[in-house]
Design an enzyme around this catalytic site. Sequence first.
Site, PDB file in Angstrom:
ATOM      1  N   HIS A 192       1.410   1.238  52.982  1.00  0.00           N
ATOM      2  CA  HIS A 192       1.752   2.665  53.044  1.00  0.00           C
ATOM      3  C   HIS A 192       3.165   2.889  53.615  1.00  0.00           C
ATOM      4  CE1 HIS A 192       0.209   6.933  54.387  1.00  0.00           C
ATOM      5  NE2 HIS A 192       1.522   6.935  54.233  1.00  0.00           N
ATOM      6  N   HIS A 217       8.229   9.455  59.612  1.00  0.00           N
ATOM      7  CA  HIS A 217       7.291   8.669  58.799  1.00  0.00           C
ATOM      8  C   HIS A 217       8.012   8.271  57.521  1.00  0.00           C
ATOM      9  CE1 HIS A 217       3.941   7.319  56.529  1.00  0.00           C
ATOM     10  NE2 HIS A 217       3.746   8.430  55.839  1.00  0.00           N
ATOM     11  N   CYS A 270       0.784  14.753  57.574  1.00  0.00           N
ATOM     12  CA  CYS A 270       1.133  13.867  58.699  1.00  0.00           C
ATOM     13  C   CYS A 270       1.066  14.591  60.037  1.00  0.00           C
ATOM     14  CB  CYS A 270       2.550  13.310  58.523  1.00  0.00           C
ATOM     15  SG  CYS A 270       2.894  12.650  56.894  1.00  0.00           S
ATOM     16  N   GLU A 288      19.532  -9.996  66.700  1.00  0.00           N
ATOM     17  CA  GLU A 288      20.327  -9.064  67.501  1.00  0.00           C
ATOM     18  C   GLU A 288      19.818  -7.621  67.439  1.00  0.00           C
ATOM     19  OE1 GLU A 288      22.547  -9.732  69.654  1.00  0.00           O
ATOM     20  OE2 GLU A 288      23.679  -7.883  69.959  1.00  0.00           O
ATOM     21  N   HIS A 333       8.099   5.772  53.867  1.00  0.00           N
ATOM     22  CA  HIS A 333       7.386   4.948  52.891  1.00  0.00           C
ATOM     23  C   HIS A 333       8.300   3.805  52.445  1.00  0.00           C
ATOM     24  CE1 HIS A 333       4.003   7.889  51.446  1.00  0.00           C
ATOM     25  NE2 HIS A 333       4.074   7.822  52.759  1.00  0.00           N
TER      26      HIS A 333
END
Length: 242
Positions: A204, A112, A95, A147, A114
């Site tokens: 992903h 990141h 990444c 909200e 998943h």
Amino acid sequence: MAATESASAGTNDHLITSSDPEHPANHICTLCRSFYNLGWVGGTGGGTSIKRGPHIFIAPSGVQKELMQPHNIFVLEHANRSYLRKPLELKPSACTPLFLAAFDRGAGCCIHTHSQWAVLVTLLVEQEAHAKGEDPMGKCFEIEKIEQIKGIPKGRGKSGMLGFFDKLVVPIIENTAHEEDLTQSLEEAMEKYPDTYAVLVRRHGVYVWGDNVQKAKTQAESMDYLFRLAVEMKRLGLPWVA
Ligand SMILES: CSC[C@@H](O)[C@@H](O)C(=O)COP(=O)(O)O
Ligand SMILES: [Zn+2]
């Protein structure tokens, strides 16, 4: 620019050694432990990167993110993309170029996940496009009048948070066989939607970033709340936008 290795990359342990729990090398490890418990980084997927001053702290690739220790952390000099610290026998997260895309645009932390809620939202947007006979590519996730939208900032260079009556728009990019091959489409989405703090990746997960660690974390939590709510709303036949 590709990352390179400096001559002393095998040493420099002082860059990851601190008793401060908020030192990035410690903080990445504790964050990933709590993200694991949220179902965000299980099975080695997902991760977190933090920028402090000129340095970017990166987790290794393919490891159990919840078990990482500070001595496993890579340190990259942002300005010239050279590794100041490279733990032996480990590779930096795949990444990394995606995290760099966020840091190049002023982020202080990029997360990141998943999360299954993020994945499901990308599938629901695709399904809805197909049902209308439209191309799902380029479609965004959109939701309004909830909200928790107020937990997301208005945009880069803008002050304040979105309001209850604002629509949250999160772009979706198509997945690729290899994480690093997502970089170009992630950067294109960031340019096309300069106000966004998140990009979903079809089938992903999601990349969420913020000006600092606290903002990236709370924005990722708000996003995941909204993704989960959206999935449940769809199940109940409730619309995301009026
Ligand atoms: C379950 S493998 C997932 C990886 O291919 C990738 O999607 C990911 O998010 C983590 O990459 P990594 O290189 O381990 O940091
Ligand atoms: Zn991933």
